[in-house]
Write a protein that holds these residues in place. Structure first.
Motif, PDB file in Angstrom:
ATOM      1  N   GLY A 139      -1.597  -1.066  -4.405  1.00  0.00           N
ATOM      2  CA  GLY A 139      -2.170   0.151  -4.035  1.00  0.00           C
ATOM      3  C   GLY A 139      -1.910   0.433  -2.597  1.00  0.00           C
ATOM      4  O   GLY A 139      -2.604   1.239  -1.950  1.00  0.00           O
ATOM      5  N   PHE A 141       0.586   1.898  -0.589  1.00  0.00           N
ATOM      6  CA  PHE A 141       1.628   2.562  -0.255  1.00  0.00           C
ATOM      7  C   PHE A 141       1.574   3.837   0.206  1.00  0.00           C
ATOM      8  O   PHE A 141       0.459   4.117   0.440  1.00  0.00           O
ATOM      9  CB  PHE A 141       2.548   2.988  -1.845  1.00  0.00           C
ATOM     10  CG  PHE A 141       1.417   3.534  -2.950  1.00  0.00           C
ATOM     11  CD1 PHE A 141       1.097   4.787  -2.803  1.00  0.00           C
ATOM     12  CD2 PHE A 141       0.906   2.732  -3.695  1.00  0.00           C
ATOM     13  CE1 PHE A 141       0.301   5.227  -3.482  1.00  0.00           C
ATOM     14  CE2 PHE A 141       0.244   3.210  -4.629  1.00  0.00           C
ATOM     15  CZ  PHE A 141      -0.434   4.594  -4.699  1.00  0.00           C
ATOM     16  N   LYS A 142       2.774   4.191   0.930  1.00  0.00           N
ATOM     17  CA  LYS A 142       2.405   5.469   1.724  1.00  0.00           C
ATOM     18  C   LYS A 142       2.268   6.831   1.053  1.00  0.00           C
ATOM     19  O   LYS A 142       3.022   6.712  -0.147  1.00  0.00           O
ATOM     20  CB  LYS A 142       3.524   5.669   2.918  1.00  0.00           C
ATOM     21  CG  LYS A 142       3.237   4.633   3.962  1.00  0.00           C
ATOM     22  CD  LYS A 142       4.442   4.867   5.053  1.00  0.00           C
ATOM     23  CE  LYS A 142       5.086   3.674   5.489  1.00  0.00           C
ATOM     24  NZ  LYS A 142       6.302   3.036   4.884  1.00  0.00           N
ATOM     25  N   PRO A 143       1.318   7.680   1.276  1.00  0.00           N
ATOM     26  CA  PRO A 143       1.430   8.971   0.531  1.00  0.00           C
ATOM     27  C   PRO A 143       2.249   9.668   0.624  1.00  0.00           C
ATOM     28  O   PRO A 143       2.240  11.041   0.879  1.00  0.00           O
ATOM     29  CB  PRO A 143      -0.078   9.471   0.927  1.00  0.00           C
ATOM     30  CG  PRO A 143      -0.244   8.867   2.215  1.00  0.00           C
ATOM     31  CD  PRO A 143       0.515   7.666   2.540  1.00  0.00           C
ATOM     32  N   GLU A 146       7.325   7.395  -1.171  1.00  0.00           N
ATOM     33  CA  GLU A 146       6.905   6.189  -1.824  1.00  0.00           C
ATOM     34  C   GLU A 146       6.083   6.383  -2.981  1.00  0.00           C
ATOM     35  O   GLU A 146       6.176   6.026  -4.211  1.00  0.00           O
ATOM     36  CB  GLU A 146       6.271   5.132  -1.004  1.00  0.00           C
ATOM     37  CG  GLU A 146       6.656   3.882  -1.241  1.00  0.00           C
ATOM     38  CD  GLU A 146       5.951   2.673  -0.384  1.00  0.00           C
ATOM     39  OE1 GLU A 146       5.460   3.167   0.498  1.00  0.00           O
ATOM     40  OE2 GLU A 146       5.542   1.457  -0.652  1.00  0.00           O
ATOM     41  N   GLU A 147       5.152   7.115  -2.747  1.00  0.00           N
ATOM     42  CA  GLU A 147       4.160   7.485  -3.814  1.00  0.00           C
ATOM     43  C   GLU A 147       4.737   8.450  -4.961  1.00  0.00           C
ATOM     44  O   GLU A 147       4.585   8.119  -6.232  1.00  0.00           O
ATOM     45  CB  GLU A 147       2.830   8.325  -3.513  1.00  0.00           C
ATOM     46  CG  GLU A 147       2.084   8.782  -4.363  1.00  0.00           C
ATOM     47  CD  GLU A 147       0.748   9.365  -3.827  1.00  0.00           C
ATOM     48  OE1 GLU A 147       0.141   8.844  -2.899  1.00  0.00           O
ATOM     49  OE2 GLU A 147      -0.009  10.259  -4.659  1.00  0.00           O
ATOM     50  N   VAL A 151       4.964   7.107  -8.826  1.00  0.00           N
ATOM     51  CA  VAL A 151       4.364   8.011  -9.928  1.00  0.00           C
ATOM     52  C   VAL A 151       5.273   8.283 -10.995  1.00  0.00           C
ATOM     53  O   VAL A 151       4.912   8.074 -12.210  1.00  0.00           O
ATOM     54  CB  VAL A 151       3.831   9.405  -9.224  1.00  0.00           C
ATOM     55  CG1 VAL A 151       3.364  10.275 -10.228  1.00  0.00           C
ATOM     56  CG2 VAL A 151       2.668   9.051  -8.259  1.00  0.00           C
ATOM     57  N   LEU A 166      -7.590   2.590  -6.384  1.00  0.00           N
ATOM     58  CA  LEU A 166      -7.174   3.168  -4.737  1.00  0.00           C
ATOM     59  C   LEU A 166      -8.544   3.432  -4.159  1.00  0.00           C
ATOM     60  O   LEU A 166      -8.329   3.887  -2.990  1.00  0.00           O
ATOM     61  CB  LEU A 166      -6.292   4.266  -4.819  1.00  0.00           C
ATOM     62  CG  LEU A 166      -5.037   4.160  -5.724  1.00  0.00           C
ATOM     63  CD1 LEU A 166      -4.223   5.441  -5.562  1.00  0.00           C
ATOM     64  CD2 LEU A 166      -4.235   3.311  -4.955  1.00  0.00           C
ATOM     65  N   ARG A 170      -9.438   8.483  -3.021  1.00  0.00           N
ATOM     66  CA  ARG A 170      -8.027   8.699  -3.327  1.00  0.00           C
ATOM     67  C   ARG A 170      -7.741   8.497  -4.865  1.00  0.00           C
ATOM     68  O   ARG A 170      -6.762   9.241  -5.326  1.00  0.00           O
ATOM     69  CB  ARG A 170      -7.512   7.431  -2.516  1.00  0.00           C
ATOM     70  CG  ARG A 170      -6.069   7.865  -2.200  1.00  0.00           C
ATOM     71  CD  ARG A 170      -5.468   6.864  -1.207  1.00  0.00           C
ATOM     72  NE  ARG A 170      -4.168   6.480  -1.545  1.00  0.00           N
ATOM     73  CZ  ARG A 170      -3.594   5.360  -1.128  1.00  0.00           C
ATOM     74  NH1 ARG A 170      -4.428   4.289  -0.799  1.00  0.00           N
ATOM     75  NH2 ARG A 170      -2.509   5.191  -1.518  1.00  0.00           N
ATOM     76  N   TRP A 174      -5.651  11.335  -6.966  1.00  0.00           N
ATOM     77  CA  TRP A 174      -4.378  10.631  -7.325  1.00  0.00           C
ATOM     78  C   TRP A 174      -4.325  11.135  -8.809  1.00  0.00           C
ATOM     79  O   TRP A 174      -3.122  11.709  -9.284  1.00  0.00           O
ATOM     80  CB  TRP A 174      -4.113   9.002  -7.226  1.00  0.00           C
ATOM     81  CG  TRP A 174      -2.738   8.798  -7.262  1.00  0.00           C
ATOM     82  CD1 TRP A 174      -1.995   8.631  -6.166  1.00  0.00           C
ATOM     83  CD2 TRP A 174      -2.137   8.270  -8.404  1.00  0.00           C
ATOM     84  NE1 TRP A 174      -0.871   7.920  -6.705  1.00  0.00           N
ATOM     85  CE2 TRP A 174      -0.964   7.588  -8.144  1.00  0.00           C
ATOM     86  CE3 TRP A 174      -2.550   8.150  -9.750  1.00  0.00           C
ATOM     87  CZ2 TRP A 174      -0.178   7.071  -9.231  1.00  0.00           C
ATOM     88  CZ3 TRP A 174      -1.753   7.439 -10.770  1.00  0.00           C
ATOM     89  CH2 TRP A 174      -0.488   7.135 -10.349  1.00  0.00           C
ATOM     90  N   HIS A 178      -1.558  14.081 -10.673  1.00  0.00           N
ATOM     91  CA  HIS A 178      -0.399  13.725 -11.232  1.00  0.00           C
ATOM     92  C   HIS A 178      -0.544  13.714 -12.664  1.00  0.00           C
ATOM     93  O   HIS A 178       0.287  13.466 -13.522  1.00  0.00           O
ATOM     94  CB  HIS A 178      -0.029  12.294 -10.789  1.00  0.00           C
ATOM     95  CG  HIS A 178       0.467  11.862  -9.347  1.00  0.00           C
ATOM     96  ND1 HIS A 178       1.103  12.850  -8.692  1.00  0.00           N
ATOM     97  CD2 HIS A 178      -0.110  11.402  -8.463  1.00  0.00           C
ATOM     98  CE1 HIS A 178       1.289  12.484  -7.421  1.00  0.00           C
ATOM     99  NE2 HIS A 178       0.039  11.382  -7.397  1.00  0.00           N
TER     100      HIS A 178
END
Ligand code: UDP
Length: 247
Positions: A139, A141-143, A146-147, A151, A166, A170, A174, A178
């Motif tokens: 968990g 990772f950069k939003p 990368e995110e 996803v 997360l 968040r 998230w 998604h």
């Protein structure tokens, strides 16, 4: 016809008055109709965060299943006259994982530190033989792109159960953002559950859980939580008293 969950309201937040079996049956039925289900494991801290964060508040209120996870929440609901017990999110997730292993449902796990996630996967596979984990990612990772890649890769693996660790808010945001990519899946924000499954942190002993004192155990083993609880719990109690205990 789709089953309706019995619902109570506290400070404007809906909460479902369900036990583990009822919540699980609801989820299984929804998945069989290809519905996506967002599960929130509600506690006073989240509600107070929601009062400061309209995005989180909206997501909490619109979730498909809202479990009575927090001890303070159960206290307030009982004061309103509801008969309800705590349903910890970690226990609900474990029952989903057991079901997944028994029925060969694909599972995705997103969140926690990489080493914690790896240990949790190993332990879960021992505990639930046959568990099919089709996607896992830590968990941190950069939003941004990368995110987006994470996803997409997660959705491409076609999981039926997606557990996201997360932290609040968040993980709730998230999942909400998604979920359209996960038709017919149940998605749960699981907070520190992967840390527990990895063995890195321990849950309170059974007697403390029975007395709804898991929160006390958590702050004694992770003292940094005191500041968070101190900031939110008194406010919650005051708001509940001011609102009165009418249903
Ligand atoms: N976490 C993560 N990425 C982050 C921040 C946190 O994967 O950027 C993980 C953290 O390692 C832990 C979980 O999210 O596994 C949050 O656990 P915590 O017990 O703090 O959850 P909360 O109290 O917010 O429900």
């Amino acid at each position: 016809m789709a089953t309706q969950l019995k619902e109570a309201r506290l400070l404007g937040y809906p909460v479902h008055l369900v036990d583990k079996t009822q919540a699980e049956t609801f989820v299984q039925e929804a998945l069989s109709r290809q519905k996506t289900v967002q599960v929130v494991t509600l506690n006073p801290e989240m509600m107070m965060q929601g009062d400061e964060n309209p995005v989180l508040s909206q997501i909490l209120k619109a979730a498909d299943v809202i479990l009575p996870d927090g001890a303070g929440l159960v206290w307030a609901l009982r004061k309103q006259g509801h008969s309800v017990s705590r349903l910890p999110g970690i226990e609900f997730s474990e029952s989903l994982l057991k079901w997944a292993a028994e029925t060969n449902q694909p599972v995705a796990l997103v969140g926690a530190a990489e080493s914690v996630l790896a240990l949790a996967v190993e332990n879960l596979q021992t505990r639930f033989p046959g568990l099919r984990i089709v996607y896992q990612h830590h968990g941190f990772f950069k939003p941004d792109e990368e995110e987006a890649k994470i996803v997409q890769a997660c959705a491409d693996a076609l999981p039926k159960i997606v557990l996201v660790a997360l932290g609040v808010p968040r993980q709730e945001i998230w999942i909400h953002r998604h979920k359209a990519l996960f038709p017919g899946a149940v998605m749960v924000g699981v907070g520190g559950s992967l840390d527990v499954w990895s063995g890195k942190t321990l849950r309170a002993p059974a007697w403390m859980r029975r007395l709804n004192l898991e929160w006390l155990y958590r702050i004694s083993s992770e003292p940094w939580r005191i500041k968070r609880i101190y900031k939110t719990l008194p406010m919650f109690v005051v708001k509940v008293w001011l609102a009165g205990f009418d249903r």
